[in-house]
Motif scaffolding. Sequence first.
Motif, mmCIF file in Angstrom:
data_model
loop_
_atom_site.group_PDB
_atom_site.id
_atom_site.type_symbol
_atom_site.label_atom_id
_atom_site.label_comp_id
_atom_site.label_asym_id
_atom_site.label_seq_id
_atom_site.Cartn_x
_atom_site.Cartn_y
_atom_site.Cartn_z
ATOM 1 N N ASP A 61 -61.144 50.126 1.692
ATOM 2 C CA ASP A 61 -61.527 51.515 1.437
ATOM 3 C C ASP A 61 -61.534 51.812 -0.055
ATOM 4 N N PHE A 62 -60.554 51.242 -0.755
ATOM 5 C CA PHE A 62 -60.487 51.452 -2.205
ATOM 6 C C PHE A 62 -61.730 50.889 -2.880
ATOM 7 N N LEU A 63 -62.116 49.675 -2.504
ATOM 8 C CA LEU A 63 -63.305 49.060 -3.097
ATOM 9 C C LEU A 63 -64.565 49.839 -2.756
ATOM 10 N N ALA A 64 -64.614 50.398 -1.544
ATOM 11 C CA ALA A 64 -65.788 51.171 -1.147
ATOM 12 C C ALA A 64 -65.968 52.387 -2.037
ATOM 13 N N ARG A 65 -64.866 52.912 -2.584
ATOM 14 C CA ARG A 65 -64.948 54.039 -3.516
ATOM 15 C C ARG A 65 -65.181 53.586 -4.948
#
Length: 361
Positions: free
Chosen positions: A350-354
């Motif tokens: 999720d962090f990478l998706a942001r």
Amino acid sequence: MTRDDTLAGIQSRTVDTDCLETHYLEAGGRSGTDEADGTVVFVHGNVSSSRFFEDVMVDLPAGYRAVAPDLRGYGDSETKPVDATNGLGDFEADLRALFSELDLPDPVTLVGWSNGGGVAMRYTIDNPEAVDSLVLVNPLSPYGFGGTKDEAGTPCFGDYAGSGGGLGNDEFVAGLAERDRSEGGEASPRKILRTFYVDPTHEFDEEREESYLTGMLDTATGDENYPGDATPSENWPGAAPGESGVNNAISPKYCSLEAIADIDPEEKPPVTWIRGDSDQIVSNESLFDVGTLGRMGEVPGWPGEDVFPPQPMVDQTRAVLETYADSGGEFEEVVFRNTGHAPHVEVPGDFLARLEPVLQG
């Protein structure tokens, strides 16, 4: 010094800069003589190291160069004293020296976590043209840590009592100094990692937990580093900031980052503020803030809500970023549910998706 226990795809390197011998991790970016599509620099927080970013670094989009240094007194970098009277200036100077030594092309995407968020803000204030985008992950309040009582960062006392190096947990500091890897004790480093660095429901991969714990234990302790020295105070709880060490450098006596809103509108980088909604370290009722502990009855003699409430850390950050936007900048607040102080560790996907749209933006 280099490490031999990094994740596949991560290189461990050390370089002498004008400030100190700096260890850093690097991933991706260059193939032969090809330049990277962009450079992202990850800046870790207090009692941690570059180890906490490995999981994200290995999965960055192809072509991006990632650099994650260990700050002075942390990880495998050289230990040097921290001059608290310069706020986070020593750490900022170390970053600038590293960027110069590595010949990093301007501008970079700067990702700062916790205290590293404060370092990233300080760097952006002084070098706005060198920052393409700023990502703040559960960052230190622009008004520092402890001793303030409203969105404007008003100090509870004139000497900033209730903040600084005198408020460190002795058991925790001793555990760091002794490199305690045990599971015992409420303030053991491993217990703090499991309970406060992440949401308490988070389950670590065993190997990764050991690496993160090592990253905590590789913290230089004492009056010149973590937590720092202290000055006796007549004000509650009896200690005010000293002049050296990390926790004094983040005291509101010396740490003032609200000037980020005053950057020229032409140079303001877009800001992405990522935080976990169950963070217990940086929050409006932080369990590491003496105001919260006083209210809970954990620290005797609390002078009350009017004098020393819990520091509204999240509200302070939001207020400064709203001023940043009102004066020509832009920011986005991203909240991860059921996530604590380290979203890049707890929910790396999720962090990478942001993060990826920020890099590509």
